[in-house]
Design an enzyme around this catalytic site. Structure first.
Site, mmCIF file in Angstrom:
data_model
loop_
_atom_site.group_PDB
_atom_site.id
_atom_site.type_symbol
_atom_site.label_atom_id
_atom_site.label_comp_id
_atom_site.label_asym_id
_atom_site.label_seq_id
_atom_site.Cartn_x
_atom_site.Cartn_y
_atom_site.Cartn_z
ATOM 1 N N HIS A 105 77.868 57.733 44.237
ATOM 2 C CA HIS A 105 79.235 57.838 43.714
ATOM 3 C C HIS A 105 79.758 59.274 43.771
ATOM 4 O O HIS A 105 80.710 59.612 43.066
ATOM 5 C CB HIS A 105 79.301 57.307 42.276
ATOM 6 C CG HIS A 105 79.100 55.823 42.182
ATOM 7 N ND1 HIS A 105 78.891 55.156 40.992
ATOM 8 C CD2 HIS A 105 79.076 54.866 43.147
ATOM 9 C CE1 HIS A 105 78.741 53.856 41.236
ATOM 10 N NE2 HIS A 105 78.841 53.665 42.537
ATOM 11 N N CYS A 132 92.259 74.769 49.213
ATOM 12 C CA CYS A 132 91.022 74.391 49.907
ATOM 13 C C CYS A 132 90.509 75.623 50.650
ATOM 14 O O CYS A 132 91.254 76.228 51.425
ATOM 15 C CB CYS A 132 91.333 73.255 50.885
ATOM 16 S SG CYS A 132 89.994 72.961 52.067
ATOM 17 N N GLY A 171 68.576 52.906 33.263
ATOM 18 C CA GLY A 171 69.783 53.300 32.539
ATOM 19 C C GLY A 171 71.088 52.911 33.192
ATOM 20 O O GLY A 171 72.027 53.703 33.220
ATOM 21 N N SER A 173 74.009 49.565 33.483
ATOM 22 C CA SER A 173 74.377 48.279 32.875
ATOM 23 C C SER A 173 74.350 47.139 33.885
ATOM 24 O O SER A 173 74.444 45.976 33.494
ATOM 25 C CB SER A 173 75.766 48.381 32.241
ATOM 26 O OG SER A 173 76.693 48.864 33.188
ATOM 27 N N ASN A 197 65.577 50.264 30.541
ATOM 28 C CA ASN A 197 66.924 50.409 29.968
ATOM 29 C C ASN A 197 66.849 50.278 28.453
ATOM 30 O O ASN A 197 65.925 49.660 27.917
ATOM 31 C CB ASN A 197 67.843 49.317 30.541
ATOM 32 C CG ASN A 197 69.294 49.742 30.599
ATOM 33 O OD1 ASN A 197 69.603 50.809 31.111
ATOM 34 N ND2 ASN A 197 70.199 48.925 30.078
#
Ligand code: APR
Length: 231
Positions: A105, A132, A171, A173, A197
């Site tokens: 991600h 940039c 960890g 969901s 978890n």
């Protein structure tokens, strides 16, 4: 033995970083999930930049915990036989010593220029529209994957899952795809599966074994077990 480890927000919770779906899930009245979309960025770029600026700033005030450290130790022992993929955009795995982290991600510590397509290591706020360093345009956004965008490195991740002897999910969901489907893919590939978890995740039934508790306890214990059976 080839091991694929997937981590989610729960591994960084005990370092002081909020998870997405546990209690107190609002940020200044906004559902974080609604800030993490291209549509939200188009509608209110300053709000979205501020959300990520705050998260980037918090990194300076938190430290990796025993779970991140245990996975760095595992990498030292297994080398290329460990494939660590994280949904997290924090840098706690790296700061614990992991050298090969696949950030599916993206990362808070990188900025992406949507015009020249360059990516730059990044530490300061983006809300003031800095230029940039590549093309000089004020067109940087956090190099993170929003809902509706394609996660990074999926081919490599699928190859690793296909070759895995063991898939461990820590960890998370288990509600956000494609990561939520990795366990099914690993099972189809013939790998053993383990979930670590705080509570059974939405996908807990797909794992051969599910252990519940805080990551700082479960992960070092699992790494110790795994390494002792290899010796
Ligand atoms: N130890 C282990 N697990 C924990 C701990 C802890 N100390 N604290 C919380 N958890 C567990 C919760 O029980 C929950 O199942 O971590 C999980 C966190 O779930 P989410 O908040 O949904 O985070 P995650 O699964 O990483 O989210 C996936 O959603 O918003 C997007 O892109 C974002 O990468 C993120 C993705």
């Amino acid at each position: 033995m080839r091991v694929v480890v997937l981590t989610g927000a729960g591994i960084s919770a005990e370092s002081g970083l909020a998870t997405f779906r546990d209690a107190d899930g609002l940020w200044e009245g906004h559902d974080p999930m609604q800030v993490a979309t291209p549509e939200a960025f188009a509608a209110d770029p300053v709000l979205v930049q501020r959300f990520y600026d705050e998260r980037r700033a918090v990194l300076g005030r938190v430290r990796p915990n025993a779970a991140h450290e245990a996975l760095a130790r595992l990498e030292q022992e297994l080398g290329d036989d460990l494939f660590l993929v994280t949904q997290n955009i924090d840098d706690l795995h790296e700061r614990a010593g992991s050298q090969r982290v696949h950030h599916m991600h993206g990362r808070l510590t990188a900025a992406w220029c949507v015009v020249c397509d360059a990516r730059h290591e990044w530490t300061i706020d983006l809300r003031d529209e800095p230029a940039c360093p590549g093309c000089g345009r004020q067109t940087l956004r956090p190099d993170v994957v929003w809902f509706g965008e394609i996660p990074y490195g999926m081919d490599e991740i699928h190859e690793a899952l296909w070759d895995a002897d063991l898939f461990v999910s820590i960890g998370t969901s288990g509600v956000v795809y494609p990561a939520a489907a990795f366990v099914k893919y690993a099972v189809a590939a013939g790998a053993d599966t383990l979930e670590l978890n705080l509570e059974p995740s939405d996908g807990a039934d797909d794992f051969r074994q599910s252990r519940t508790g805080p990551a700082t306890e479960l992960v070092p214990a699992w790494v110790d077990d795994l390494l002792s059976t290899r010796r």
